[in-house]
Design a protein around this motif. Structure first.
Motif, PDB file in Angstrom:
ATOM      1  N   ARG A 192       0.873  -1.241   0.094  1.00 25.40           N
ATOM      2  CA  ARG A 192       0.065   0.009   0.111  1.00 25.40           C
ATOM      3  C   ARG A 192       0.879   1.172   0.097  1.00 25.40           C
ATOM      4  NH1 ARG A 192       0.192   2.910   4.748  1.00 25.40           N
ATOM      5  NH2 ARG A 192       0.607   1.895   6.452  1.00 25.40           N
ATOM      6  N   ARG A 193       0.090   2.118  -0.546  1.00 23.93           N
ATOM      7  CA  ARG A 193       1.098   3.734  -0.482  1.00 23.93           C
ATOM      8  C   ARG A 193       1.366   4.062   1.097  1.00 23.93           C
ATOM      9  NH1 ARG A 193       1.519   6.344  -5.550  1.00 23.93           N
ATOM     10  NH2 ARG A 193      -0.360   5.873  -6.731  1.00 23.93           N
ATOM     11  N   LEU A 194       2.530   4.520   1.112  1.00 27.33           N
ATOM     12  CA  LEU A 194       3.044   5.220   2.142  1.00 27.33           C
ATOM     13  C   LEU A 194       2.181   6.596   2.562  1.00 27.33           C
ATOM     14  CD1 LEU A 194       5.159   4.516   4.398  1.00 27.33           C
ATOM     15  CD2 LEU A 194       6.399   6.175   3.605  1.00 27.33           C
ATOM     16  N   ARG A 195       1.722   6.950   3.776  1.00 27.47           N
ATOM     17  CA  ARG A 195       0.872   7.954   4.063  1.00 27.47           C
ATOM     18  C   ARG A 195       2.089   9.134   4.760  1.00 27.47           C
ATOM     19  NH1 ARG A 195      -2.939   4.008   4.669  1.00 27.47           N
ATOM     20  NH2 ARG A 195      -2.603   4.073   6.913  1.00 27.47           N
ATOM     21  N   VAL A 196       2.178  10.337   3.987  1.00 31.76           N
ATOM     22  CA  VAL A 196       3.020  11.256   4.797  1.00 31.76           C
ATOM     23  C   VAL A 196       2.409  12.527   5.125  1.00 31.76           C
ATOM     24  CG1 VAL A 196       5.290  12.588   4.473  1.00 31.76           C
ATOM     25  CG2 VAL A 196       4.766  10.052   3.547  1.00 31.76           C
ATOM     26  N   ALA A 197       2.320  12.818   6.285  1.00 35.37           N
ATOM     27  CA  ALA A 197       1.719  14.110   6.732  1.00 35.37           C
ATOM     28  C   ALA A 197       2.772  15.192   6.855  1.00 35.37           C
ATOM     29  CB  ALA A 197       0.776  14.142   8.106  1.00 35.37           C
ATOM     30  N   PHE A 198       2.612  16.464   6.719  1.00 35.98           N
ATOM     31  CA  PHE A 198       3.726  17.393   6.813  1.00 35.98           C
ATOM     32  C   PHE A 198       3.121  18.815   7.126  1.00 35.98           C
ATOM     33  CE2 PHE A 198       2.495  17.816   2.524  1.00 35.98           C
ATOM     34  CZ  PHE A 198       2.679  19.248   2.078  1.00 35.98           C
ATOM     35  N   PHE A 199       3.760  19.501   7.757  1.00 32.58           N
ATOM     36  CA  PHE A 199       3.471  20.980   7.904  1.00 32.58           C
ATOM     37  C   PHE A 199       4.379  22.047   8.431  1.00 32.58           C
ATOM     38  CE2 PHE A 199       2.820  18.810  12.099  1.00 32.58           C
ATOM     39  CZ  PHE A 199       3.547  19.618  13.060  1.00 32.58           C
ATOM     40  N   SER A 200       4.442  23.148   8.418  1.00 27.53           N
ATOM     41  CA  SER A 200       5.358  24.018   8.466  1.00 27.53           C
ATOM     42  C   SER A 200       5.064  24.913   9.836  1.00 27.53           C
ATOM     43  CB  SER A 200       5.687  25.174   7.474  1.00 27.53           C
ATOM     44  OG  SER A 200       5.690  24.588   6.211  1.00 27.53           O
ATOM     45  N   THR A 201       6.033  25.212  10.636  1.00 30.53           N
ATOM     46  CA  THR A 201       5.884  25.984  11.892  1.00 30.53           C
ATOM     47  C   THR A 201       6.489  27.329  11.912  1.00 30.53           C
ATOM     48  OG1 THR A 201       7.822  25.148  13.077  1.00 30.53           O
ATOM     49  CG2 THR A 201       6.008  23.846  13.190  1.00 30.53           C
ATOM     50  N   GLY A 202       6.005  28.281  12.616  1.00 29.50           N
ATOM     51  CA  GLY A 202       6.173  29.549  12.545  1.00 29.50           C
ATOM     52  C   GLY A 202       5.378  30.833  12.660  1.00 29.50           C
ATOM     53  N   ASP A 203       5.437  31.717  13.344  1.00 29.03           N
ATOM     54  CA  ASP A 203       4.504  32.624  13.469  1.00 29.03           C
ATOM     55  C   ASP A 203       4.614  33.630  12.392  1.00 29.03           C
ATOM     56  OD1 ASP A 203       3.008  31.774  15.768  1.00 29.03           O
ATOM     57  OD2 ASP A 203       4.069  32.939  17.071  1.00 29.03           O
ATOM     58  N   GLU A 204       5.927  33.679  11.736  1.00 31.74           N
ATOM     59  CA  GLU A 204       6.064  34.575  10.645  1.00 31.74           C
ATOM     60  C   GLU A 204       5.857  34.018   9.359  1.00 31.74           C
ATOM     61  OE1 GLU A 204       9.533  31.496  10.538  1.00 31.74           O
ATOM     62  OE2 GLU A 204       8.080  32.252  11.867  1.00 31.74           O
ATOM     63  N   LEU A 205       5.190  32.825   9.182  1.00 29.38           N
ATOM     64  CA  LEU A 205       5.091  32.339   7.946  1.00 29.38           C
ATOM     65  C   LEU A 205       3.549  32.522   7.400  1.00 29.38           C
ATOM     66  CD1 LEU A 205       6.431  28.756   8.422  1.00 29.38           C
ATOM     67  CD2 LEU A 205       7.523  30.754   7.299  1.00 29.38           C
ATOM     68  N   ARG A 206       3.222  33.006   6.338  1.00 27.87           N
ATOM     69  CA  ARG A 206       2.111  33.125   5.564  1.00 27.87           C
ATOM     70  C   ARG A 206       1.895  32.176   4.488  1.00 27.87           C
ATOM     71  NH1 ARG A 206       1.957  35.121   9.807  1.00 27.87           N
ATOM     72  NH2 ARG A 206       1.390  37.178  10.606  1.00 27.87           N
ATOM     73  N   SER A 207       0.643  31.683   4.339  1.00 31.71           N
ATOM     74  CA  SER A 207       0.207  31.112   3.202  1.00 31.71           C
ATOM     75  C   SER A 207       0.086  31.809   1.926  1.00 31.71           C
ATOM     76  CB  SER A 207      -0.866  29.893   3.531  1.00 31.71           C
ATOM     77  OG  SER A 207      -0.748  29.044   4.638  1.00 31.71           O
ATOM     78  N   ILE A 208       0.225  31.517   0.899  1.00 28.08           N
ATOM     79  CA  ILE A 208      -0.196  32.073  -0.492  1.00 28.08           C
ATOM     80  C   ILE A 208      -1.464  32.457  -0.596  1.00 28.08           C
ATOM     81  CG2 ILE A 208      -0.387  31.767  -2.786  1.00 28.08           C
ATOM     82  CD1 ILE A 208       1.893  29.794  -2.958  1.00 28.08           C
ATOM     83  N   GLY A 209      -1.741  33.941  -0.760  1.00 28.30           N
ATOM     84  CA  GLY A 209      -3.096  34.609  -0.630  1.00 28.30           C
ATOM     85  C   GLY A 209      -3.167  35.318   0.531  1.00 28.30           C
ATOM     86  N   GLU A 210      -2.365  35.002   1.496  1.00 27.63           N
ATOM     87  CA  GLU A 210      -2.656  36.134   2.759  1.00 27.63           C
ATOM     88  C   GLU A 210      -1.827  37.370   2.486  1.00 27.63           C
ATOM     89  OE1 GLU A 210      -3.430  32.646   6.125  1.00 27.63           O
ATOM     90  OE2 GLU A 210      -1.484  33.465   6.122  1.00 27.63           O
ATOM     91  N   PRO A 211      -2.345  38.202   3.399  1.00 29.48           N
ATOM     92  CA  PRO A 211      -1.441  39.615   3.148  1.00 29.48           C
ATOM     93  C   PRO A 211      -0.322  39.203   3.834  1.00 29.48           C
ATOM     94  CG  PRO A 211      -3.274  39.844   4.695  1.00 29.48           C
ATOM     95  CD  PRO A 211      -3.446  38.606   3.934  1.00 29.48           C
ATOM     96  N   LEU A 212       0.814  40.001   3.295  1.00 34.65           N
ATOM     97  CA  LEU A 212       2.183  39.737   3.831  1.00 34.65           C
ATOM     98  C   LEU A 212       2.563  40.696   5.054  1.00 34.65           C
ATOM     99  CD1 LEU A 212       4.582  37.524   3.770  1.00 34.65           C
ATOM    100  CD2 LEU A 212       5.701  39.115   1.890  1.00 34.65           C
ATOM    101  N   ALA A 213       2.312  40.885   6.102  1.00 35.42           N
ATOM    102  CA  ALA A 213       2.697  41.869   7.077  1.00 35.42           C
ATOM    103  C   ALA A 213       4.191  41.882   7.276  1.00 35.42           C
ATOM    104  CB  ALA A 213       2.030  41.510   8.667  1.00 35.42           C
ATOM    105  N   GLU A 214       4.528  42.948   7.816  1.00 37.01           N
ATOM    106  CA  GLU A 214       6.068  43.280   8.083  1.00 37.01           C
ATOM    107  C   GLU A 214       6.748  42.414   8.970  1.00 37.01           C
ATOM    108  OE1 GLU A 214       8.736  47.007   9.567  1.00 37.01           O
ATOM    109  OE2 GLU A 214       6.908  47.180   9.555  1.00 37.01           O
TER     110      GLU A 214
END
Length: 426
Positions: A192-214
């Protein structure tokens, strides 16, 4: 029962989590990771890139009969003249899929097509382009153009009945699907296919489409990790960006471990980082924090997290280049092994370095390079420029990583260096 991380570490000679050579980290991970066990049957057209779960044995001879490898004339090798051309009457024609019927008289030949069954008693094929018509239904064959047995495919020479065609652990490629089809096998057992979860951590990170604060940056790591995982053919679970909050991190890790075989994070594992990632990792499982003797990518976490159903954790650095380098140095092969695939070290190309490189012995360095052909036709590699671990553009411009090994020192212009090529990899 799983071995403890301490026990695995005790098996690694000279293990030091504060100065761990790349090779020792790779050895540790190879001992740590489990293999999937569940197997499913798939149609061969759905099995490309999957890992074969059981040996495949040939149930037939391939080919099933001696046959011609050429369009030409089949004959007995003993009928070839010792001197001068051989003149043979043509007794008939053998077509692919239609076996020649009847006996071939001594001193005669048969017009034959590629793949046609060799008529009884005939053992040699002369290609058509080397022959000429001699009149009276005969063909002329120049002296010395063929020897007995030439251009004949023997029954079972590709695969014999009962022979192992493909071994378990093989990552199925296009030629393998053709091999399975040649055996008449419509389905194949794969892990069976391996299942891999992932995420990024950090308060400074923004996802694409979000406003980019200073002071904030767009999260690029999730997209590079997602793309690298796509190349491995695993099932991907993207949990997005998780802020530096204990409750949010605990929820993300718990969800990831409950639904995946492996969990990959980026960021939060460096010494002195003002976040909670390392503490939550340690609370939820058995985790080691390493300082690896490499550049880029020194900090890394490895271990198991979760309850009864534990997942393997890979905590990668936050810098974009370091994420990619540590993924290819450690995570890629580990996920392949977890998928059930037989370990295959990535091949290295040797190329002449166009400039001198300063290198400190005692760590492995990965520098981004552009490989090309030199004026002399030999492979050469030029460094892309600034090698900072946050300069993702350097990875985009490069077509390979120059691997400067642990004990290697300075490199002079013209010296050969090992290069890990990106083609087919990133």
């Amino acid at each position: 029962m799983n071995e403890s991380l301490e026990h695995i570490a005790s098996c690694i000679s000279g293990y030091d989590p504060n100065a761990l050579p790349v090779a020792q980290a790779q050895e540790f991970i190879a001992r740590l990771v489990p293999r999937v066990q569940a197997v499913e049957m798939l149609p061969i057209r759905s099995a490309l890139g999957r890992v074969l779960a059981r040996d495949v044995m040939s149930t037939i001879d391939v080919p099933s009969h001696d046959n011609s490898a050429m369009d030409g004339f089949a004959l007995r090798g003993m009928d070839l003249a010792d001197e001068g051309p051989t003149l043979l009457p043509v007794a008939g024609t053998g077509l692919a899929g239609q076996q020649f019927s009847g006996a071939v008289p001594p001193g005669h030949c048969v017009r034959i097509m590629t793949g046609a069954v060799m008529p009884d008693g005939l053992d040699t094929v002369v290609p058509q382009e080397f022959t000429s018509a001699a009149g009276d239904g005969r063909v002329s064959i120049p002296h010395g153009i063929v020897r007995t047995g030439d251009n004949r495919r023997l029954r079972g020479e590709d695969l014999a009945l009962g022979e192992t065609a493909l071994r378990a652990g093989r990552l199925l490629r296009p030629a393998d699907l053709g091999m399975l089809a040649s055996l008449g096998q419509a389905e194949v057992p794969v892990f069976r296919r391996l299942r891999v979860a992932f995420f990024s951590t950090g308060d400074e990170l923004r996802s694409i489409g979000e406003p980019l604060a200073e002071g904030c940056v767009y999260d690029s790591n999730r997209y590079t990790i997602w793309a690298m995982l796509q190349r491995l053919g695993v099932d991907v679970i993207d949990l997005g960006v998780v802020r530096d909050d204990p409750a949010a991190l605990r929820e993300a890790f718990t969800q990831a471990a409950a639904n995946a075989d492996a969990v990959i994070t980026s960021g939060g594992v460096s010494v002195g980082e003002a976040d909670h990632t390392k503490r939550i990792m340690a609370e939820l499982g058995e985790v080691l924090f390493w300082k690896i003797a490499m550049r880029p990518g020194r900090p890394m976490a490895i271990g198991r997290i979760g309850g009864e159903r534990q997942a393997i954790l890979f905590g990668l650095p936050g810098n974009p280049v370091a994420v990619m380098v540590t993924f290819y140095a450690f995570v890629r092969d580990a996920l392949r092994c977890m998928s059930g695939a037989t370990a295959e070290p990535l091949p290295l190309l040797q190329a002449a370095c166009t400039t001198g490189l300063r290198k400190k012995a005692g760590r492995t360095e990965y520098q981004r390079g552009i490989v090309s052909r030199g004026d002399d036709g030999r492979w050469q590699v030029a460094i892309t420029g600034s090698q900072g671990s946050g300069i993702l553009r350097s990875m985009s411009e490069a077509n390979g990583l120059v691997v400067l090994h642990h004990h290697q020192g300075h490199v002079a212009a013209g010296d050969l260096v090992d290069v890990l090529m990106f083609d087919g990899l990133v």
